[in-house]
Design a protein around this motif. Structure first.
Motif, PDB file in Angstrom:
ATOM      1  N   SER A 135       0.850  -1.188   0.000  1.00  0.00           N
ATOM      2  CA  SER A 135       0.000   0.000   0.000  1.00  0.00           C
ATOM      3  C   SER A 135       0.890   1.244   0.000  1.00  0.00           C
ATOM      4  CB  SER A 135      -0.887   0.026   1.244  1.00  0.00           C
ATOM      5  OG  SER A 135      -0.104   0.239   2.412  1.00  0.00           O
ATOM      6  N   GLY A 137       0.918   3.631   2.177  1.00  0.00           N
ATOM      7  CA  GLY A 137       1.438   3.859   3.513  1.00  0.00           C
ATOM      8  C   GLY A 137       2.606   2.951   3.843  1.00  0.00           C
ATOM      9  N   GLU A 138       2.524   1.694   3.423  1.00  0.00           N
ATOM     10  CA  GLU A 138       3.631   0.765   3.660  1.00  0.00           C
ATOM     11  C   GLU A 138       4.871   1.209   2.891  1.00  0.00           C
ATOM     12  OE1 GLU A 138       1.212  -3.435   4.431  1.00  0.00           O
ATOM     13  OE2 GLU A 138       1.643  -2.787   2.371  1.00  0.00           O
ATOM     14  N   GLY A 163      -0.897  11.641   3.304  1.00  0.00           N
ATOM     15  CA  GLY A 163      -1.631  10.441   2.938  1.00  0.00           C
ATOM     16  C   GLY A 163      -1.531   9.295   3.915  1.00  0.00           C
ATOM     17  N   LEU A 164      -0.862   9.496   5.044  1.00  0.00           N
ATOM     18  CA  LEU A 164      -0.733   8.424   6.034  1.00  0.00           C
ATOM     19  C   LEU A 164      -1.831   8.534   7.084  1.00  0.00           C
ATOM     20  CD1 LEU A 164       3.117   8.401   6.695  1.00  0.00           C
ATOM     21  CD2 LEU A 164       1.821   7.122   4.975  1.00  0.00           C
ATOM     22  N   ASP A 165      -2.174   7.397   7.701  1.00  0.00           N
ATOM     23  CA  ASP A 165      -3.155   7.432   8.778  1.00  0.00           C
ATOM     24  C   ASP A 165      -2.517   8.065  10.015  1.00  0.00           C
ATOM     25  OD1 ASP A 165      -1.862   5.381  10.478  1.00  0.00           O
ATOM     26  OD2 ASP A 165      -2.519   3.972   8.934  1.00  0.00           O
ATOM     27  N   PRO A 166      -3.330   8.504  10.998  1.00  0.00           N
ATOM     28  CA  PRO A 166      -2.775   9.255  12.137  1.00  0.00           C
ATOM     29  C   PRO A 166      -1.674   8.522  12.891  1.00  0.00           C
ATOM     30  CG  PRO A 166      -5.154   9.525  12.054  1.00  0.00           C
ATOM     31  CD  PRO A 166      -4.812   8.493  11.013  1.00  0.00           C
ATOM     32  N   ASP A 167      -1.820   7.218  13.081  1.00  0.00           N
ATOM     33  CA  ASP A 167      -0.788   6.474  13.802  1.00  0.00           C
ATOM     34  C   ASP A 167       0.525   6.502  13.032  1.00  0.00           C
ATOM     35  OD1 ASP A 167       0.112   4.408  15.859  1.00  0.00           O
ATOM     36  OD2 ASP A 167       0.417   3.322  13.981  1.00  0.00           O
ATOM     37  N   ALA A 168       0.460   6.298  11.724  1.00  0.00           N
ATOM     38  CA  ALA A 168       1.671   6.301  10.906  1.00  0.00           C
ATOM     39  C   ALA A 168       2.292   7.686  10.851  1.00  0.00           C
ATOM     40  CB  ALA A 168       1.352   5.809   9.494  1.00  0.00           C
ATOM     41  N   GLN A 169       1.463   8.736  10.830  1.00  0.00           N
ATOM     42  CA  GLN A 169       2.000  10.094  10.840  1.00  0.00           C
ATOM     43  C   GLN A 169       2.853  10.334  12.078  1.00  0.00           C
ATOM     44  OE1 GLN A 169      -1.431  12.651  10.540  1.00  0.00           O
ATOM     45  NE2 GLN A 169      -1.447  12.596   8.305  1.00  0.00           N
ATOM     46  N   ASP A 192       0.273  19.918   8.308  1.00  0.00           N
ATOM     47  CA  ASP A 192      -0.477  19.823   9.551  1.00  0.00           C
ATOM     48  C   ASP A 192       0.180  20.717  10.598  1.00  0.00           C
ATOM     49  OD1 ASP A 192      -1.461  18.971  12.132  1.00  0.00           O
ATOM     50  OD2 ASP A 192      -2.290  17.209  11.125  1.00  0.00           O
TER      51      ASP A 192
END
Length: 251
Positions: A135, A137-138, A163-169, A192
């Motif tokens: 993906s 994110g990966e 484009g990353l989810d909050p945990d990955a950010q 952000d």
């Protein structure tokens, strides 16, 4: 110590002036965030710092040396660069992509360092998977691992959390913060503003290729700056986990 210095830097893309008299510095042990609207010049600053955008006037220095006097190898030893573009041409295993960040190490040593970097970004389980089968994110984590593998004293990261989810950010920003705490200098572009305030030691606000503010996060992102540059009526609210931006668009 300044790991990166811009003195009066001007640069253009085609007929468009993208940097207009930039004076900034990035110090060892600090995370410096570049913030500003689209087209403000954030990516241009990072590309100029990596030696990928020619400057028309002024000077870019890595430590105490003008960037134009450094060979590609010398730049690679001093700078780790994480571009905004996440496309990878070949479907290599993640560990081999991450190992590309250590071109001056032997094969086994580079792979070992790459594997450790993948673990650090929560992607150790992806080591043998082809990057084309991942993906977005990966793949972003793998590219961050490649940059971490470089172990250069200066890290340049262009929109690494887009484009990353909050945990990955937060994982990405925690890794950049850890690099700074280990003595590196980090220059990262972020949209952000709340995350910039939470993770950066200093924020540089750009608009139309010029520096509008350069200070501690809450000072650089003061309500007057947020209104002038971002078109926001905003204030900062202190929370246990750090400052939170309460904002609405100006009418």
């Amino acid at each position: 110590m300044n790991l990166l210095t811009f003195k009066g830097v001007r640069a253009s893309l085609g007929q468009v002036r993208v940097l207009d008299g930039i004076d900034i510095a990035v110090k060892a042990g600090e995370v410096t965030a570049l913030c500003g609207p689209n087209g403000a010049g954030k990516s241009s600053v990072i590309r100029a710092a990596a030696g990928l955008l020619p400057v028309e006037a002024g000077e870019v220095r890595l430590s105490d040396v003008a960037i134009g006097r450094l060979s590609p190898r010398q730049r690679a030893e001093r700078v780790a660069y994480l571009p905004q573009e996440r496309r990878i041409a070949w479907n290599l295993p993640a560990v081999e992509v991450a190992a590309l960040g250590a071109p001056f190490l032997s094969g086994e040593a580079a792979l070992a360092k790459a594997a450790a970097s993948l673990e650090a970004v929560g992607a150790g389980h992806l080591a043998d998977r082809g990057v084309a089968d991942m993906s977005g994110g990966e793949r972003a984590r793998v590219l961050l691992a490649r940059a971490l593998t470089t172990q250069a004293p200066l890290m340049l990261a262009d929109e690494p959390i887009a484009g990353l989810d909050p945990d990955a950010q937060r994982l990405v920003l925690e890794q950049l913060k850890a690099r700074a705490e280990a003595g590196a200098g980090v220059l990262v572009s972020l949209h952000d503003l709340t995350l910039a305030a939470a993770f950066a030691d200093r924020v540089i606000v750009l608009d139309r290729g010029r520096v509008i503010a350069d200070a501690a996060p809450i000072t650089a992102l003061a309500p007057t700056v947020l209104r002038q540059v971002f078109g926001l009526d905003a204030r900062w609210v202190e929370e246990p986990d750090g400052p939170l931006l309460a904002a609405r668009r100006t009418q």
